[in-house]
Design an enzyme around this catalytic site. Structure first.
Site, mmCIF file in Angstrom:
data_model
loop_
_atom_site.group_PDB
_atom_site.id
_atom_site.type_symbol
_atom_site.label_atom_id
_atom_site.label_comp_id
_atom_site.label_asym_id
_atom_site.label_seq_id
_atom_site.Cartn_x
_atom_site.Cartn_y
_atom_site.Cartn_z
ATOM 1 N N TYR A 115 -6.026 -55.068 45.230
ATOM 2 C CA TYR A 115 -6.867 -55.843 44.317
ATOM 3 C C TYR A 115 -8.341 -55.520 44.527
ATOM 4 C CZ TYR A 115 -2.384 -58.199 44.144
ATOM 5 O OH TYR A 115 -1.039 -58.455 44.030
ATOM 6 N N GLU A 151 -15.039 -45.817 38.512
ATOM 7 C CA GLU A 151 -14.569 -44.438 38.588
ATOM 8 C C GLU A 151 -14.266 -43.898 37.201
ATOM 9 O OE1 GLU A 151 -11.031 -41.889 40.780
ATOM 10 O OE2 GLU A 151 -10.600 -43.912 40.085
ATOM 11 N N GLY A 176 -15.266 -15.719 22.636
ATOM 12 C CA GLY A 176 -14.215 -14.709 22.504
ATOM 13 C C GLY A 176 -13.814 -14.154 23.856
ATOM 14 N N GLU A 206 -1.619 -40.196 29.041
ATOM 15 C CA GLU A 206 -0.443 -40.976 28.662
ATOM 16 C C GLU A 206 -0.500 -42.385 29.261
ATOM 17 O OE1 GLU A 206 0.197 -36.876 27.899
ATOM 18 O OE2 GLU A 206 -0.345 -37.846 29.787
#
Length: 387
Positions: free
Chosen positions: A236, A245, A342, A370
């Site tokens: 915690y 962060e 390139g 995700e």
């Protein structure tokens, strides 16, 4: 925001931009090639007092807010330092947060001034190879002894371990409970004892100037006074460092994108093909313009999250969204810069490939895109938990 607050932000932006840009792209290319820690850069920021940006003045810092610190991290990254420069400084910004808030007065007075001055470097030990993103299942264990604890276990992807004097280390002090899986973990501010901690550096794709390591911890003794806060409540306490962060990492991703965008726009103006600068072609110009828009929008979210944090308001969703947008916008800008150059992008002397290698990390760390979508789906939209 008041005019004074905005003035502080701009003072920090201008000062840290000027300082960071004293170390050019060739400096960072050399550090990357040699796998050499950028101590000259760190010492320059220490001399300016910037390492103690978020450490209170009474403990040797300058007591700025997260917004100012985040702007500093963005300027460092945008200077061409990328994640090598960003990681070298941001470990002075967010990892000490649990110590600032929950450490004993003795701990704060002994260690925070050393961190603020750059005399001490710390590592951050949470991640484990068998737990992944499920921190509740870490196996590193601390066993109580008279006057302290003995810690055994393993950590992975630990930055700075080869150079740090101490580590903020998370270990289990009570068995995992299904009803409270995040209870029973404790934070220790432990010495990096080479007799008890074996360090194995990980050979990785990018950010070669900053060491990333596996740690094997064998009967590391830690005194009771090196416990941060209360036993069993360490996870915690970590939350006080996780949102900063994420916001700082967002700004580093944005800075990386801006560094690449600057290189690409200069090249697009100067590179002549078929008797015209390539930037005159919309196939080159429009992707770069789109990246500028996305980087600006990502910074807006990061600054909103930082404002909420500084006002001591909940900012979990905004911090997660900022990390998501900063990583995406930063990567897209570096990838588009790569296409602008390139084949020359493969040549290290143009610096694009280094920025591209470093920014790719942010789609996975400190947590994946995700997992951001999982968090927003459940916590913001109220959808069922999917993991």
């Amino acid at each position: 925001m008041s005019e004074t607050d905005q003035s502080n932000v701009e003072v920090v932006r201008e000062a840290t931009r000027a300082l960071a840009r004293k170390f050019d792209n060739n400096y960072w290319l050399d550090k990357d090639n040699k796998h050499e820690y950028p101590w000259e850069f760190v010492k320059a920021f220490a001399a300016g007092g910037w390492l103690g940006a978020m450490i209170p003045e009474e403990y040797g810092g300058i007591g700025l807010g997260l917004k100012e610190a985040a702007v500093m991290m963005g300027e460092i990254s945008a200077s061409g330092a990328g994640m090598s420069g960003g990681s070298a400084v941001h470990f002075y910004v967010f990892p000490p947060a649990p110590i600032v808030r929950y450490g004993s007065e003795e701990m704060k007075r002994e260690y925070l001034p050393k961190l603020a001055s750059g005399e001490m470097l710390m590592a951050f030990g949470v991640t484990e190879p068998t737990a992944g993103v499920d921190t509740s299942r870490i196996k590193t264990k601390a066993t109580k002894i008279n006057g302290g604890w003995v810690i055994n276990g393993q950590k992975v992807f630990i930055t700075n371990a080869k150079n740090a004097q101490r580590i903020l280390l998370l270990a289990r002090t009570s068995p995992r409970r299904d009803d409270k899986p995040l209870h029973g973990m404790t934070l220790f501010f432990a010495e990096m004892d080479p007799e008890r901690i074996t360090i194995r550096e990980i050979d990785k794709l990018g950010r070669a100037a900053i060491d990333t390591n596996e740690l094997f911890i064998d009967n590391l003794e830690v005194a009771d006074h090196e416990v941060v806060g209360e036993v069993d409540k360490g996870f915690y306490y970590l939350l006080d460092g996780l949102n900063p962060e994420r916001i700082c990492v967002a700004m580093e991703g944005i800075g990386l994108g801006r560094a690449a965008l600057d290189l690409a726009t200069n090249y697009a103006n100067e590179r002549i093909v078929f008797d015209r600068p390539i930037g005159k072609n919309q196939a080159v110009a429009h992707p770069l313009a789109d990246s500028w828009i996305r980087l600006e929008a990502a910074e807006g979210m990061a600054m909103k999250a930082a404002d909420l944090f500084d006002a001591q308001q909940p900012c979990g969703a905004e911090a997660a969204a900022a990390k998501y947008l900063g990583a995406e916008a930063g990567f897209d800008a570096c990838d588009r810069a790569f296409s602008t150059f390139g084949g020359y992008a493969y040549a290290k002397e143009y610096h694009i490939e280094r920025l591209w290698r470093e920014v790719r990390l942010l789609r996975n760390a400190p947590f994946s895109q995700e997992m951001v979508r999982n968090y927003i789906s459940q916590q913001v939209l109220g959808l069922p938990r999917s993991y």
